[in-house]
Design an enzyme around this catalytic site. Structure first.
Site, PDB file in Angstrom:
ATOM      1  N   ASP A 101     -22.559 -35.058 115.952  1.00 32.44           N
ATOM      2  CA  ASP A 101     -23.538 -34.012 115.245  1.00 32.44           C
ATOM      3  C   ASP A 101     -23.744 -33.019 116.122  1.00 32.44           C
ATOM      4  O   ASP A 101     -24.244 -33.380 117.221  1.00 32.44           O
ATOM      5  CB  ASP A 101     -24.875 -34.737 114.890  1.00 32.44           C
ATOM      6  CG  ASP A 101     -25.917 -34.091 114.231  1.00 32.44           C
ATOM      7  OD1 ASP A 101     -26.042 -32.765 114.514  1.00 32.44           O
ATOM      8  OD2 ASP A 101     -26.246 -34.214 113.188  1.00 32.44           O
ATOM      9  N   HIS A 102     -22.936 -31.759 116.011  1.00 32.01           N
ATOM     10  CA  HIS A 102     -23.059 -31.092 117.032  1.00 32.01           C
ATOM     11  C   HIS A 102     -24.446 -30.489 117.492  1.00 32.01           C
ATOM     12  O   HIS A 102     -24.209 -29.752 118.841  1.00 32.01           O
ATOM     13  CB  HIS A 102     -22.049 -29.730 116.874  1.00 32.01           C
ATOM     14  CG  HIS A 102     -22.541 -28.659 115.924  1.00 32.01           C
ATOM     15  ND1 HIS A 102     -22.534 -28.715 114.543  1.00 32.01           N
ATOM     16  CD2 HIS A 102     -23.332 -27.689 116.103  1.00 32.01           C
ATOM     17  CE1 HIS A 102     -23.010 -27.691 113.879  1.00 32.01           C
ATOM     18  NE2 HIS A 102     -23.588 -27.213 114.794  1.00 32.01           N
ATOM     19  N   HIS A 127     -28.286 -32.643 110.820  1.00 31.43           N
ATOM     20  CA  HIS A 127     -28.932 -32.065 111.928  1.00 31.43           C
ATOM     21  C   HIS A 127     -30.148 -32.259 111.697  1.00 31.43           C
ATOM     22  O   HIS A 127     -30.972 -32.477 112.729  1.00 31.43           O
ATOM     23  CB  HIS A 127     -28.320 -30.571 111.898  1.00 31.43           C
ATOM     24  CG  HIS A 127     -26.808 -30.214 111.770  1.00 31.43           C
ATOM     25  ND1 HIS A 127     -26.313 -31.078 112.441  1.00 31.43           N
ATOM     26  CD2 HIS A 127     -26.228 -29.338 111.213  1.00 31.43           C
ATOM     27  CE1 HIS A 127     -24.868 -30.615 112.299  1.00 31.43           C
ATOM     28  NE2 HIS A 127     -24.947 -29.548 111.305  1.00 31.43           N
TER      29      HIS A 127
HETATM   30  C1  BG6 Z   1     -22.750 -27.140 110.292  1.00 36.54           C
HETATM   31  C2  BG6 Z   1     -22.542 -26.748 108.847  1.00 36.54           C
HETATM   32  O1  BG6 Z   1     -22.789 -28.328 110.623  1.00 36.54           O
HETATM   33  O2  BG6 Z   1     -23.549 -26.304 110.977  1.00 36.54           O
HETATM   34  C3  BG6 Z   1     -22.592 -25.348 108.619  1.00 36.54           C
HETATM   35  O3  BG6 Z   1     -21.610 -27.286 108.238  1.00 36.54           O
HETATM   36  C4  BG6 Z   1     -23.527 -24.557 109.300  1.00 36.54           C
HETATM   37  O4  BG6 Z   1     -22.458 -24.877 107.187  1.00 36.54           O
HETATM   38  C5  BG6 Z   1     -23.479 -24.995 111.006  1.00 36.54           C
HETATM   39  O5  BG6 Z   1     -23.243 -23.220 109.317  1.00 36.54           O
HETATM   40  C6  BG6 Z   1     -24.757 -24.415 111.619  1.00 36.54           C
HETATM   41  O6  BG6 Z   1     -24.468 -24.770 113.096  1.00 36.54           O
HETATM   42  P1  BG6 Z   1     -24.906 -23.781 114.099  1.00 36.54           P
HETATM   43  O7  BG6 Z   1     -24.425 -24.456 115.343  1.00 36.54           O
HETATM   44  O8  BG6 Z   1     -24.241 -22.374 113.996  1.00 36.54           O
HETATM   45  O9  BG6 Z   1     -26.487 -23.627 113.927  1.00 36.54           O
END
Ligand code: BG6
Length: 492
Positions: A181-182, A244
């Site tokens: 989960d980045h 997230h």
């Molecule tokens: C991803 C989603 O996990 O997270 C995207 O699939 C989203 O739709 C993105 O835009 C948002 O990540 P960040 O790091 O740009 O806030």
């Protein structure tokens, strides 16, 4: 000393994730000196290309996406570590050959048989690849470790997630599975625990006696872009809330773990999800708002509505916005609502957690009808990174007024969003064998249980879409959700 020697095998080596995130992350890790001495990257792809062609393409992507300018020495070191292996991962006969190739590389690079299998492919292939690894005896090898890295989405709902998990567990044990989960790789997300558990002024009032409500907002200006096919089957609930937002919520609301061991932390996070009030259709009728963007303007530029985006049906009912009020029924939080909201094509871009403290009685001050501004603590995840705090002081210019003063430690982070930076931290942790910043299966299961109920409710309902203009802050009902409780969304 942890032995980090390994071969990183990337399934999907020519894909977007590899180009934009993984390779730039590896480059910067090498620059920071945290890539192990004995390390190789084997990128797997179906396309026919030479290793030089592949390396040139990677170089171009690193030039484009790396947070640091490319240093020729570092690049040439990384370049020497990368190879391209052409192989169709649906062909099970190819796995033993791949195994032989990797085993051979071990001898040359002294990578000790350790493997990281990174699934940078579409989710429908996860099972196929894991099966291939299994039959070729590549998942568990005597005297070495093998780790499996899975990108989201982890399933489409609870049922498919359970099925996928079971298939993975037939081959890898839970400890070897790294579910990405980045958001957990982002600096400020890791900072939530530090802020809470190293500051007595925060932790001692971090509960329903002092906190009026907590808001988690992840808002994006971007639309679905070229990802229509994926997004149409996902929507904001699966794309952002199930993963997230549930992770952030558990970090904000968890009890202090007994120690910093991975499982101690994950267990406390899980308890939060388990304490979320039973999500019934009656509850949702009052407490959830879905939205889908229509045409509008982003920064003054006209943009199309969701139903006009590429690969989106003209009558799509997929939500691109969700606002939700949740209750966590435990001693710490009963009575303090959590409001979450996320959406695409909104007027602002940002991710933040707002903690609004309760007002003091208006006996000494503010009795004349002046509004008491609440104490707000804002954990700013992006684009600004840091902490913002609002408190009341005397207004020296007017002799009698009281004004909210703002203390802001946050700074603008030049690299924003879903950046390779989060991946640097995550890849490093995979190499070290630390899975704290990855989701354990029972956390995934608990968040799907919640998300499934909400998605089911939406599918049965009939909200008229589109119901917000691109560039606005979402449907009017999202504001009403808070106004009804005498509250409002804070935009710091
Ligand atoms: C991803 C989603 O996990 O997270 C995207 O699939 C989203 O739709 C993105 O835009 C948002 O990540 P960040 O790091 O740009 O806030």
């Amino acid at each position: 000393m942890i032995d980090m020697s390994a071969i990183l095998v990337i399934f999907g080596g020519t894909g977007d994730l590899t180009h934009r995130k993984l390779m730039p992350a590896l480059y910067n890790m090498l620059l920071d000196g945290i890539v192990p001495e004995h390390f190789r990257v084997v990128s797997i792809g179906r396309r026919d290309k030479t290793v030089d062609e592949y390396r040139n393409e990677i170089r171009a992507s690193i030039d484009r996406y790396s947070r640091n300018k490319v240093d020729e020495n570092i690049w040439s070191k990384l370049c020497g570590m990368i190879s391209y292996y052409r192989f169709d991962f649906r062909d099970f006969e190819g796995y033993p050959k791949l195994k032989a190739y990797l085993d051979n590389l071990d001898k040359e690079a002294d990578t000790k048989g350790n493997r990281i299998y990174y699934m940078a492919v579409a989710p429908e292939y996860f099972e196929t690849i894991v099966h291939g690894l299994h039959i070729a005896g590549m998942a568990r090898q005597e005297g070495s470790w093998s780790r499996l890295v899975i990108e989201k989405p982890f399933g489409k709902d609870l049922k498919t997630a359970r099925h996928l998990n079971q298939k993975l567990l037939e081959v890898f044990d839970e400890k070897s599975i790294y579910r990405i989960d980045h958001y957990l790789g982002k600096e400020m997300i890791q900072n939530i625990m530090v802020l809470r558990f190293t500051n007595s002024i925060f932790e001692s009032i971090w509960n329903n006696k002092f906190i009026d409500n907590i808001q988690i907002s992840l808002t994006e200006k971007l639309g679905v872009g070229t990802r229509g096919n994926y997004y149409e089957n996902s929507g904001a609930m699966r794309d952002m809330v199930q993963s997230h937002i549930m992770q952030i919520l558990s970090l904000v609301a968890m009890e202090p773990p007994v120690n910093l061991k991975t499982d101690s932390i994950r267990t406390e996070k899980l308890k939060v999800l388990e304490a979320i009030e039973d999500i019934t259709p009656e509850f949702l009728r009052e407490n959830v708002v879905f939205g889908q963007y229509g045409r509008g303007f982003i920064d003054g530029v006209p943009v199309v509505g969701y139903r006009e985006e590429a690969n989106i049906p003209k009558d799509s009912n997929t939500e691109t916005f969700v606002a939700l009020k949740l209750h966590i029924n435990n001693f710490r939080w009963a009575g303090t609502p959590f409001y979450i909201r996320t959406g695409k094509r909104l007027g602002t871009y940002g991710a933040e957690i707002v903690i609004q403290f309760k007002d003091l009685p208006n006996i000494l001050y503010f009795s004349d009808g002046h509004i008491q501004e609440p104490n707000l603590l804002v954990i700013r995840i992006q684009p600004n990174v840091g902490v913002f705090f609002q408190f009341n002081t005397k207004d020296f210019t007017s002799h009698h007024g009281i004004v909210p003063t703002k203390m802001d430690t946050s700074y603008e982070n030049p690299s924003q969003g879903n950046t390779p930076e989060a991946y640097e931290r995550l890849i490093y942790d995979i190499l070290r064998g630390d899975s704290t910043l990855f989701s354990r299966w029972d956390e995934v299961e608990a968040s799907w249980t919640i998300a499934d109920r909400i998605i089911k409710y939406r599918e049965q309902g009939n909200v008229k879409f589109p119901n917000y203009d691109a560039g606005s802050m979402g449907p009017v009902r999202s504001f009403e959700l808070l106004a009804r409780d005498g509250r409002k969304w804070w935009n710091i």
